[in-house]
Design a protein around this motif. Structure first.
Motif, PDB file in Angstrom:
ATOM      1  N   HIS A 213      -5.412  -1.402  -5.391  1.00  0.00           N
ATOM      2  CA  HIS A 213      -4.109  -0.707  -5.419  1.00  0.00           C
ATOM      3  C   HIS A 213      -3.334  -1.790  -5.935  1.00  0.00           C
ATOM      4  O   HIS A 213      -2.363  -1.620  -6.959  1.00  0.00           O
ATOM      5  CB  HIS A 213      -3.600  -0.200  -3.952  1.00  0.00           C
ATOM      6  N   GLU A 214      -3.151  -2.950  -5.518  1.00  0.00           N
ATOM      7  CA  GLU A 214      -2.514  -4.363  -5.955  1.00  0.00           C
ATOM      8  C   GLU A 214      -2.683  -4.727  -7.362  1.00  0.00           C
ATOM      9  O   GLU A 214      -2.001  -4.957  -8.261  1.00  0.00           O
ATOM     10  CB  GLU A 214      -2.331  -5.363  -5.135  1.00  0.00           C
TER      11      GLU A 214
ATOM     12  N   THR B 205      -6.013  -6.220  -3.128  1.00  0.00           N
ATOM     13  CA  THR B 205      -6.475  -4.805  -3.038  1.00  0.00           C
ATOM     14  C   THR B 205      -6.572  -4.081  -4.453  1.00  0.00           C
ATOM     15  O   THR B 205      -5.816  -4.630  -5.508  1.00  0.00           O
ATOM     16  CB  THR B 205      -5.744  -4.162  -2.254  1.00  0.00           C
TER      17      THR B 205
ATOM     18  N   ASP C  84       4.070   2.977  -4.881  1.00  0.00           N
ATOM     19  CA  ASP C  84       3.052   3.669  -5.985  1.00  0.00           C
ATOM     20  C   ASP C  84       3.068   2.442  -6.933  1.00  0.00           C
ATOM     21  O   ASP C  84       3.992   1.912  -7.723  1.00  0.00           O
ATOM     22  CB  ASP C  84       4.030   4.772  -6.850  1.00  0.00           C
ATOM     23  N   ALA C  85       1.621   2.273  -7.420  1.00  0.00           N
ATOM     24  CA  ALA C  85       1.492   1.267  -8.219  1.00  0.00           C
ATOM     25  C   ALA C  85       1.410   1.451  -9.728  1.00  0.00           C
ATOM     26  O   ALA C  85       1.677   0.432 -10.207  1.00  0.00           O
ATOM     27  CB  ALA C  85      -0.168   0.996  -8.081  1.00  0.00           C
TER      28      ALA C  85
ATOM     29  N   TYR D 221       5.419  -0.750  -9.618  1.00  0.00           N
ATOM     30  CA  TYR D 221       4.763  -2.065  -9.924  1.00  0.00           C
ATOM     31  C   TYR D 221       5.584  -3.464  -9.721  1.00  0.00           C
ATOM     32  O   TYR D 221       5.278  -4.160  -9.370  1.00  0.00           O
ATOM     33  CB  TYR D 221       3.876  -1.835 -11.101  1.00  0.00           C
TER      34      TYR D 221
ATOM     35  N   THR E 284      -3.977  -2.840  -9.832  1.00  0.00           N
ATOM     36  CA  THR E 284      -3.492  -1.761 -10.510  1.00  0.00           C
ATOM     37  C   THR E 284      -1.948  -1.916 -10.779  1.00  0.00           C
ATOM     38  O   THR E 284      -1.515  -1.947 -11.975  1.00  0.00           O
ATOM     39  CB  THR E 284      -3.678  -0.360 -10.048  1.00  0.00           C
TER      40      THR E 284
ATOM     41  N   ASP F 249       0.905  -1.227  -0.084  1.00  0.00           N
ATOM     42  CA  ASP F 249       0.257   0.016  -0.147  1.00  0.00           C
ATOM     43  C   ASP F 249       0.832   1.137   0.151  1.00  0.00           C
ATOM     44  O   ASP F 249       0.453   2.210  -0.397  1.00  0.00           O
ATOM     45  CB  ASP F 249      -1.080   0.078   1.210  1.00  0.00           C
TER      46      ASP F 249
END
Length: 314
Positions: free
Chosen positions: A137-138, A135, A14-15, A19, A140, A11
């Motif tokens: 976020h993950e 999530t 930065d996605a 990544y 993405t 979290d």
């Protein structure tokens, strides 16, 4: 570490720009077993598209040497994951993968579809069987990772979002899943290999293959002319996976050290180590011609790099 410590770590990353770090945490610490299973099924479902399954059959690699083909795939993708796409080892692995794909007449549409299976299948697997779902976020970050991989592979018109990948995958399978005896032979060889992996090798082969079939949708089963499992079998085996997820969540602590693919017990081809640049096949020509446009030349072809040395577990 607390059970959600790794999720808290992803979290904070930065996605869009980090990544690779997020995917490395997910694949080697948070969900190493689940993602390995999901990616194996991601590749398996591509066989049901005849333009892919027939080509794989006619190379002879998946039916004659399935263990080596499995190991090569794991080790090439593992080098990219462990070291990063811009690293020396990552560039060598990407180049080796592009060389193999470039030797065959593979359409851009098929390449995009295969890429979509790597994006979508693990997300769906974890939502159903993982100790937790990814999530947003993950998801993405996971999507950006494979979009970057696709660009290095020269794939054109890559979907922009996870939702776009889902649409591509579902539409492509609805349109292209079909039976072919050669695709079925590749699927059979893969299931036979699955029965040799521990602890499956301790169970009767029919039971292992039944378990695998309970994880397949009817459309995928029909494409291979596999019998549909009973609703009781589906409930039993899928519940077993769900219960495993609950055990992991409530009984186990997060993995503190990464577990990379090269350390997996299922890899058996290279007990003395391997060179990334010598993995895979070195075909002299394509055995199957689809008469369709092939994928474009990679937009980010890796530079020359010395081979990476590694050790595969036995």
């Amino acid at each position: 570490m607390k059970r959600f410590a790794l999720r808290d770590r992803t979290d904070r990353l930065d996605a869009v720009t980090q990544y690779e770090d997020i995917v490395r945490i997910l694949a080697t610490q948070e969900f190493p077993w689940d993602i390995t299973q999901a990616l194996s099924f991601a590749l398996f479902r591509t066989y049901a598209v005849p333009s892919i399954g027939v080509l794989l059959h006619d190379t002879g690699e998946f039916t004659a040497r399935p263990q080596k083909r499995y190991d090569d795939t794991v080790l090439i993708l593992d080098a990219i994951l462990e070291h990063g796409m811009a690293s020396t080892a990552g560039r060598a692995a990407l180049r080796r993968m592009n060389q193999m794909h470039g030797a065959y007449d593979i359409s851009n549409d098929d390449m995009r579809y295969v890429l979509s299976t790597f994006v979508v299948t693990p997300v769906r697997w974890l939502a159903e069987f993982g100790w937790r779902a990814l999530t947003p976020h993950e998801v993405t970050a996971w999507t950006h990772y494979y979009r970057a991989m696709g660009r290095h592979m020269g794939i054109q018109d890559i979907p922009g979002t996870y939702e776009d990948f889902v649409t591509l995958l579902d539409d492509y399978e609805a349109k292209h899943f079909a039976f072919d005896t050669r695709s079925r032979a590749v699927a059979d060889a893969t299931l036979e290999l699955l029965t040799t992996f521990p602890p499956s090798n301790l169970a009767p082969k029919p039971l292992v293959t039944l378990f695998a079939r309970t994880l397949m949708e009817d459309a995928l089963l029909d494409a291979f002319h596999y019998p549909r499992p009973s609703s009781l079998s589906r409930k039993l085996f899928r519940s077993a996976l769900w219960l495993r997820g609950r055990f992991v969540r409530y009984a186990l602590s997060p993995r503190e050290t990464p577990l990379f693919g090269r350390e997996g017990s299922n890899l058996r081809t290279y007990p003395q180590g391997f060179d990334v640049e010598k993995l895979g096949t070195f075909p002299k020509g394509c055995p199957v011609h689809h008469h369709r446009p092939a994928a474009a030349t990679p937009t980010a072809e890796p530079e020359a790099a010395p081979p990476r040395q590694g050790t595969a577990s036995t």
